[in-house]
Motif scaffolding. Structure first.
Motif, short mmCIF file in Angstrom:
data_model
loop_
_atom_site.label_atom_id
_atom_site.label_comp_id
_atom_site.label_asym_id
_atom_site.label_seq_id
_atom_site.Cartn_x
_atom_site.Cartn_y
_atom_site.Cartn_z
N LEU A 158 0.93 -1.17 0.01
CA LEU A 158 -0.03 -0.03 0.11
C LEU A 158 0.94 1.33 0.24
CD1 LEU A 158 -2.73 -0.95 2.52
CD2 LEU A 158 -2.74 -1.16 -0.06
N ALA A 159 2.22 1.22 0.02
CA ALA A 159 3.11 2.28 0.38
C ALA A 159 3.63 2.64 -1.12
CB ALA A 159 4.11 1.91 1.11
N HIS A 160 3.81 4.04 -1.21
CA HIS A 160 4.31 4.79 -2.48
C HIS A 160 5.55 5.20 -2.06
CE1 HIS A 160 0.49 4.05 -4.45
NE2 HIS A 160 -0.18 4.61 -3.42
N GLY A 161 6.62 4.33 -1.77
CA GLY A 161 8.00 4.73 -1.03
C GLY A 161 8.25 3.84 0.15
N PRO A 162 9.26 4.39 0.74
CA PRO A 162 9.50 3.66 1.91
C PRO A 162 8.40 3.41 3.05
CG PRO A 162 11.20 5.33 1.35
CD PRO A 162 10.13 5.50 0.53
N VAL A 163 8.22 2.56 3.82
CA VAL A 163 6.88 2.62 4.72
C VAL A 163 7.18 3.41 5.70
CG1 VAL A 163 6.13 0.16 3.78
CG2 VAL A 163 7.79 0.59 5.85
N ALA A 164 8.40 3.61 6.27
CA ALA A 164 8.60 4.45 7.44
C ALA A 164 10.04 5.19 7.51
CB ALA A 164 8.41 3.85 8.65
N ASP A 165 10.21 6.19 8.10
CA ASP A 165 11.46 6.74 7.98
C ASP A 165 12.31 6.29 9.25
OD1 ASP A 165 10.99 8.33 5.54
OD2 ASP A 165 10.23 9.92 6.70
N ASP A 166 11.76 5.80 10.07
CA ASP A 166 12.48 5.25 11.40
C ASP A 166 11.98 4.00 11.88
OD1 ASP A 166 14.22 5.44 13.40
OD2 ASP A 166 13.18 7.25 14.46
N PHE A 167 12.73 3.50 12.63
CA PHE A 167 12.27 1.96 13.27
C PHE A 167 11.36 2.33 14.50
CE2 PHE A 167 16.58 3.19 15.01
CZ PHE A 167 16.27 2.82 16.18
N ASP A 168 11.06 1.20 14.93
CA ASP A 168 10.04 1.37 16.07
C ASP A 168 10.89 1.94 17.46
OD1 ASP A 168 8.02 1.11 18.07
OD2 ASP A 168 7.34 -0.72 17.13
#
Length: 377
Positions: free
Chosen positions: A33-43
């Motif tokens: 569902l993402a249009h690029g990286p799913v997140a910029d940081d880890f949890d």
């Protein structure tokens, strides 16, 4: 022989299960569902919880605030993390900490390891080389000039590099030696190019252009790179085992409840045979993983070097986890492709683990070379 885990190893598993019990895999961002990286940081909240539970310090020796546990314990925790697709750089930090513990100078250990145990310092590791196919140790050159080293080259597909504090990477000297460099990710001359993994996570192409580093940040022990690579590979097998166990459990639960023609799917012979085959895959993944981790922990002699057991474990992990998720998708039918259901996330992570540090074919080739160099007769 006693094949049970020690009390310390079992305690690590129990602590990990307690932490990861609050992590929902369906909360992991979906690469579909993402249009690029799913997140910029880890949890980051999960990372802090792991630190508070003393799980980040497992490979750190007691004199630096850790537990000083072995690769078997680390693999046990990694297995639990994969069951919930934990978005934390646990594998990279464990492998780097274990390597520094055994190969870094006393000053560097005293500086780095206590911060790892408390979660205040995040490390990642580069093992993909320039293209992901060439030997990683040849991707970067390391030229020494007195007490200063200069690094030039490129490493691809480095996980968590955009948010880690330092990266541990292999390089080669003009005389053919392999060294490891612990480089701050904001060092002058080091740039990060965006790459997106199969899971949708943000990876980096690390480019080093005359990056200068001090001698204390260079691990010159020729065995250091072997230690880092071996634990990264074995840890990847542990992640594949945990993911495969969770997916097989999801499949068993679904086919036991889903009915066709008035009977649960699990009662159909074709379904039962497929899930039984995947259970065998899982047991083979488990047996070969613990053999490899045991060889790393004990250094016990065998017909082949430990690299042989690690290659066998990675072959089974790559092939096994692929077959498990493929069967799961098949038996879930259209429900398995529903992005509201977490199976598609597991499928993406499984493909990433299958290919990380080399697919099965690459390790079959490496195993063949080892067998040729060490005839079993």
């Amino acid at each position: 022989m006693d094949f049970t885990f020690t009390e310390e190893q079992q305690a690590a598993v129990e602590a990990a299960q307690a932490v990861f019990s609050d992590v929902a895999p369906d909360g992991v961002p979906s690469p579909a569902l993402a249009h690029g990286p799913v997140a910029d940081d880890f949890d980051r909240p999960l990372w802090r919880t792991l630190a508070d539970a003393d799980l980040l310090g497992l490979p750190v020796p007691p004199e630096h605030g850790g537990a000083g546990l072995d690769p078997i314990a680390l693999c046990l925790v990694l297995r639990e993390s994969a069951k919930v697709l934990a978005r934390v750089p646990l594998l990279e930090t464990y492998a780097a900490a274990h390597t520094l513990r055994h190969h870094a100078t006393a000053d560097l250990r005293a500086d780095i390891l206590p911060q790892l145990a408390t979660g205040d310092l995040v490390l990642t590791a580069a093992a993909g080389g320039r293209t992901g196919h060439d030997p990683a140790e040849l991707a970067v050159t390391a030229q020494q000039d007195g007490t200063t080293w200069t690094l030039d080259g490129t490493h691809t597909a480095v996980p968590w590099a955009h948010t880690a504090d330092r990266v541990l990477l292999p390089a080669h000297t003009p005389d053919g030696r392999t060294v490891l460099a612990l480089v701050p990710c904001d060092r002058t001359g080091l740039t990060l190019g965006d790459q997106i993994s199969t899971t949708g996570e943000r990876h980096a192409e690390i480019r080093l252009d005359s990056v200068r580093t001090g001698a204390r940040e260079i691990l010159t022990d020729p065995a250091a790179w072997d230690t880092l690579r071996d634990l990264l590979t074995t840890g990847t097998c542990a992640l594949a085992l945990g993911l495969g166990a969770r997916v097989l459990a999801m499949t068993s639960d679904y086919t036991g409840k889903r009915e066709q023609f008035g009977h649960p799917l699990a009662t159909f012979q074709a379904v039962a045979v497929q899930t039984a085959d995947r259970f065998i895959d899982l047991r083979a993944m488990e047996a070969t993983l613990w053999q490899a981790a045991w060889r790393l922990t004990t250094g016990a002699a065998g017909p082949l070097p430990p690299a042989g057991d690690i290659a066998v474990a990675k072959i089974w992990a790559s092939e096994g986890v692929r077959r498990i998720v493929q069967t799961a998708q098949h038996l879930h039918g259209g429900f398995g492709a529903d992005t509201d259901y977490p199976l598609h996330r597991y499928h993406a992570w499984a493909k990433q683990l299958e290919l990380s540090l080399g697919p099965a074919a690459a390790h079959e080739e490496a195993l063949g070379e080892l067998l040729a160099a060490h005839p079993l007769s």
